[in-house]
Scaffold this motif. Structure first.
Motif, PDB file in Angstrom:
ATOM      1  N   ASP A 114      14.628 -29.112   7.802  1.00  0.00           N
ATOM      2  CA  ASP A 114      13.741 -28.078   8.327  1.00  0.00           C
ATOM      3  C   ASP A 114      14.483 -26.748   8.332  1.00  0.00           C
ATOM      4  N   LEU A 115      13.710 -25.671   8.269  1.00  0.00           N
ATOM      5  CA  LEU A 115      14.242 -24.319   8.359  1.00  0.00           C
ATOM      6  C   LEU A 115      13.432 -23.575   9.406  1.00  0.00           C
ATOM      7  N   ASN A 116      14.034 -23.341  10.564  1.00  0.00           N
ATOM      8  CA  ASN A 116      13.409 -22.527  11.600  1.00  0.00           C
ATOM      9  C   ASN A 116      13.668 -21.057  11.295  1.00  0.00           C
ATOM     10  N   THR A 117      12.905 -20.157  11.883  1.00  0.00           N
ATOM     11  CA  THR A 117      13.047 -18.741  11.547  1.00  0.00           C
ATOM     12  C   THR A 117      13.333 -17.894  12.781  1.00  0.00           C
ATOM     13  N   VAL A 118      14.033 -16.789  12.541  1.00  0.00           N
ATOM     14  CA  VAL A 118      14.284 -15.754  13.543  1.00  0.00           C
ATOM     15  C   VAL A 118      13.785 -14.437  12.963  1.00  0.00           C
ATOM     16  N   VAL A 119      12.768 -13.854  13.567  1.00  0.00           N
ATOM     17  CA  VAL A 119      12.227 -12.569  13.135  1.00  0.00           C
ATOM     18  C   VAL A 119      12.028 -11.709  14.370  1.00  0.00           C
ATOM     19  N   ASP A 120      12.747 -10.608  14.465  1.00  0.00           N
ATOM     20  CA  ASP A 120      12.672  -9.776  15.656  1.00  0.00           C
ATOM     21  C   ASP A 120      11.442  -8.871  15.674  1.00  0.00           C
ATOM     22  N   GLN A 121      10.984  -8.429  14.513  1.00  0.00           N
ATOM     23  CA  GLN A 121       9.828  -7.534  14.438  1.00  0.00           C
ATOM     24  C   GLN A 121       9.216  -7.677  13.048  1.00  0.00           C
ATOM     25  N   ASN A 122       8.251  -8.592  12.904  1.00  0.00           N
ATOM     26  CA  ASN A 122       7.783  -8.957  11.567  1.00  0.00           C
ATOM     27  C   ASN A 122       6.946  -7.886  10.883  1.00  0.00           C
ATOM     28  N   SER A 123       6.582  -6.834  11.603  1.00  0.00           N
ATOM     29  CA  SER A 123       5.906  -5.712  10.946  1.00  0.00           C
ATOM     30  C   SER A 123       6.908  -4.802  10.236  1.00  0.00           C
ATOM     31  N   CYS A 124       8.197  -5.022  10.501  1.00  0.00           N
ATOM     32  CA  CYS A 124       9.263  -4.209   9.893  1.00  0.00           C
ATOM     33  C   CYS A 124      10.048  -5.012   8.859  1.00  0.00           C
ATOM     34  N   TYR A 125      10.401  -6.263   9.224  1.00  0.00           N
ATOM     35  CA  TYR A 125      11.122  -7.180   8.342  1.00  0.00           C
ATOM     36  C   TYR A 125      10.593  -8.588   8.611  1.00  0.00           C
ATOM     37  N   ASP A 126      10.536  -9.415   7.582  1.00  0.00           N
ATOM     38  CA  ASP A 126       9.976 -10.746   7.766  1.00  0.00           C
ATOM     39  C   ASP A 126      10.706 -11.744   6.879  1.00  0.00           C
ATOM     40  N   VAL A 127      10.413 -13.033   7.076  1.00  0.00           N
ATOM     41  CA  VAL A 127      11.028 -14.094   6.293  1.00  0.00           C
ATOM     42  C   VAL A 127      10.010 -15.199   6.079  1.00  0.00           C
ATOM     43  N   LEU A 128      10.026 -15.812   4.909  1.00  0.00           N
ATOM     44  CA  LEU A 128       9.202 -16.966   4.576  1.00  0.00           C
ATOM     45  C   LEU A 128      10.113 -18.042   4.016  1.00  0.00           C
ATOM     46  N   THR A 129       9.959 -19.273   4.490  1.00  0.00           N
ATOM     47  CA  THR A 129      10.825 -20.367   4.058  1.00  0.00           C
ATOM     48  C   THR A 129      10.035 -21.411   3.288  1.00  0.00           C
ATOM     49  N   TYR A 130      10.743 -22.121   2.395  1.00  0.00           N
ATOM     50  CA  TYR A 130      10.131 -23.152   1.574  1.00  0.00           C
ATOM     51  C   TYR A 130      11.133 -24.294   1.408  1.00  0.00           C
ATOM     52  N   ILE A 131      10.638 -25.508   1.437  1.00  0.00           N
ATOM     53  CA  ILE A 131      11.437 -26.682   1.095  1.00  0.00           C
ATOM     54  C   ILE A 131      10.708 -27.394  -0.025  1.00  0.00           C
ATOM     55  N   SER A 132      11.337 -27.396  -1.198  1.00  0.00           N
ATOM     56  CA  SER A 132      10.691 -27.941  -2.390  1.00  0.00           C
ATOM     57  C   SER A 132      11.440 -29.193  -2.840  1.00  0.00           C
ATOM     58  N   GLY A 133      10.855 -30.368  -2.571  1.00  0.00           N
ATOM     59  CA  GLY A 133      11.521 -31.605  -2.958  1.00  0.00           C
ATOM     60  C   GLY A 133      12.796 -31.811  -2.168  1.00  0.00           C
ATOM     61  N   ASP A 134      13.745 -32.515  -2.772  1.00  0.00           N
ATOM     62  CA  ASP A 134      14.988 -32.830  -2.075  1.00  0.00           C
ATOM     63  C   ASP A 134      16.180 -32.055  -2.599  1.00  0.00           C
ATOM     64  N   LYS A 135      15.948 -31.072  -3.476  1.00  0.00           N
ATOM     65  CA  LYS A 135      17.079 -30.355  -4.055  1.00  0.00           C
ATOM     66  C   LYS A 135      16.937 -28.840  -3.993  1.00  0.00           C
ATOM     67  N   ASN A 136      15.953 -28.338  -3.255  1.00  0.00           N
ATOM     68  CA  ASN A 136      15.835 -26.890  -3.201  1.00  0.00           C
ATOM     69  C   ASN A 136      15.138 -26.439  -1.927  1.00  0.00           C
ATOM     70  N   SER A 137      15.899 -25.820  -1.038  1.00  0.00           N
ATOM     71  CA  SER A 137      15.355 -25.071   0.083  1.00  0.00           C
ATOM     72  C   SER A 137      15.636 -23.600  -0.188  1.00  0.00           C
ATOM     73  N   TYR A 138      14.650 -22.752   0.067  1.00  0.00           N
ATOM     74  CA  TYR A 138      14.879 -21.339  -0.211  1.00  0.00           C
ATOM     75  C   TYR A 138      14.033 -20.490   0.722  1.00  0.00           C
ATOM     76  N   LEU A 139      14.345 -19.206   0.740  1.00  0.00           N
ATOM     77  CA  LEU A 139      13.597 -18.270   1.564  1.00  0.00           C
ATOM     78  C   LEU A 139      13.537 -16.920   0.875  1.00  0.00           C
ATOM     79  N   PHE A 140      12.444 -16.215   1.114  1.00  0.00           N
ATOM     80  CA  PHE A 140      12.307 -14.799   0.800  1.00  0.00           C
ATOM     81  C   PHE A 140      12.365 -14.044   2.119  1.00  0.00           C
ATOM     82  N   TYR A 141      12.999 -12.886   2.120  1.00  0.00           N
ATOM     83  CA  TYR A 141      13.167 -12.141   3.363  1.00  0.00           C
ATOM     84  C   TYR A 141      13.249 -10.652   3.055  1.00  0.00           C
ATOM     85  N   GLY A 142      13.132  -9.820   4.095  1.00  0.00           N
ATOM     86  CA  GLY A 142      13.351  -8.389   3.950  1.00  0.00           C
ATOM     87  C   GLY A 142      12.163  -7.553   4.385  1.00  0.00           C
ATOM     88  N   GLY A 143      12.265  -6.261   4.091  1.00  0.00           N
ATOM     89  CA  GLY A 143      11.201  -5.332   4.449  1.00  0.00           C
ATOM     90  C   GLY A 143      11.688  -3.903   4.415  1.00  0.00           C
TER      91      GLY A 143
END
Length: 325
Positions: free
Chosen positions: A288-317
């Motif tokens: 699992d990937l939990n998230t920490v976002v202090d102000q998602n209207s300014c910066y945000d993060v999205l997480t994905y777990i794809s199968g058993d060999k790739n966890s990734y996230l997009f982030y920024g703002g």
């Protein structure tokens, strides 16, 4: 000067790499050659470095830090992840923007232990004493740079960036800690990335750092830490900025590419191929990937777990915008 234990990391399937992505990063100083075997490269010490106290370089516990990151908890012994590299705009003095990995032990209240590595730009130290001389940050430019950091007491008296104080032991003659990175990812264009691995040597107890597929940079001795002398209880991946703002407005300092994660590949910043070393020292994708976002209207993060060999996230703002005044 080599780790006694090296994890058997899951091999990355190169066919799954994003179109246009490249790991052919270099540091700008390589155009001048390399250091001889048995030596390490060190950024040239300037007059400003000498005039300013080492304690300036330790400052990282800013009260106005903002995050867009993911984390996992457990009895953890290391991580490996691939970060693409950008050159976000930083608005003003005393602000910075980074993309990084955090290895965390201890309590956030008083005795926090952290090991950190990634890239950052335009850090300006926060000077609490007005009598201290102010100068243009750690580097005096706006280049994107590879960095490390550590602390064993919540950034109070221990630790620093790169090798500005005793602690991290560098063993590699090809990587400059604090060195500029090139080339950089472009919005809608080529994407450039590097892989970092940090793991605890089960024989010595030290924490080792590796760049790319085989460049072991050095280690943080186990003796530096209290909680991390045993293991980490959290590992975190993502972005961090300091928001000092002005006249009641949020800063325009960007995180990552300066674009929100919903814009996806080629436009948003990413961290991918995330792996951890669990309590059995097995290398695996986080469950699992939990998230920490202090102000998602300014910066945000999205997480994905794809199968058993790739966890990734997009982030920024972008920081300040119509929804983040």
């Amino acid at each position: 000067m080599k780790p006694d234990y090296h994890p058997n990391w899951i091999n990355i399937d190169e066919n799954k790499m994003s179109r246009g992505a490249s790991s052919s990063l270099t540091q700008l100083w390589h155009s001048n050659g390399e250091c001889p075997k048995g030596t390490i490269p060190i950024r040239r010490t300037t007059k400003e470095d000498v005039l300013n106290s080492v304690k300036i370089y330790r400052k990282k516990n800013f009260p106005k830090q903002q995050h867009a990151s993911a984390y996992t908890n457990g009895q953890l012994y290391g991580t490996k992840a691939t970060l693409n590299v950008w050159n976000p705009k930083v608005q003003k003095s005393n602000e910075y923007s980074s993309a990084q990995i955090w290895i965390v032990g201890g309590s956030f209240d008083s005795d926090l232990n952290t090991i950190e590595a990634g890239w950052h730009i335009n850090f300006f130290p926060r000077i609490n004493n007005p009598q201290e001389r102010v100068y243009p940050g750690l580097y005096g430019d706006n280049n994107t740079r590879f960095f490390i950091h550590w602390t064993s007491d919540g950034y109070k008296k221990t630790g620093c960036y790169n090798i500005k104080c005793s602690g991290f032991i560098q063993t590699n003659n090809r990587i400059v800690l604090g060195g500029s990175i090139s080339p950089l990812s472009q919005f809608g264009g080529g994407q450039y990335e590097f892989t970092l691995a940090i793991w605890k040597d089960l024989e010595s107890g030290d924490w080792w750092l590796q760049w790319g597929s085989g460049l072991v940079v050095g280690y943080w001795p186990s003796s530096l830490f209290s909680y991390l002398s045993e293991n980490a209880w959290m590992i975190q991946w993502g972005g961090e900025v300091v928001n000092l703002g002005s006249h009641g407005h949020h800063t325009t300092t960007q995180m990552g590419s300066g674009h929100f994660p919903l814009q996806g590949s080629g436009k948003a910043s990413y961290i991918r191929y995330i792996e951890i070393l669990d309590e059995s020292s097995n290398s695996r994708t986080p469950n699992d990937l939990n998230t920490v976002v202090d102000q998602n209207s300014c910066y945000d993060v999205l997480t994905y777990i794809s199968g058993d060999k790739n966890s990734y996230l997009f982030y920024g703002g972008p920081g300040r915008n119509k929804n983040c005044p």
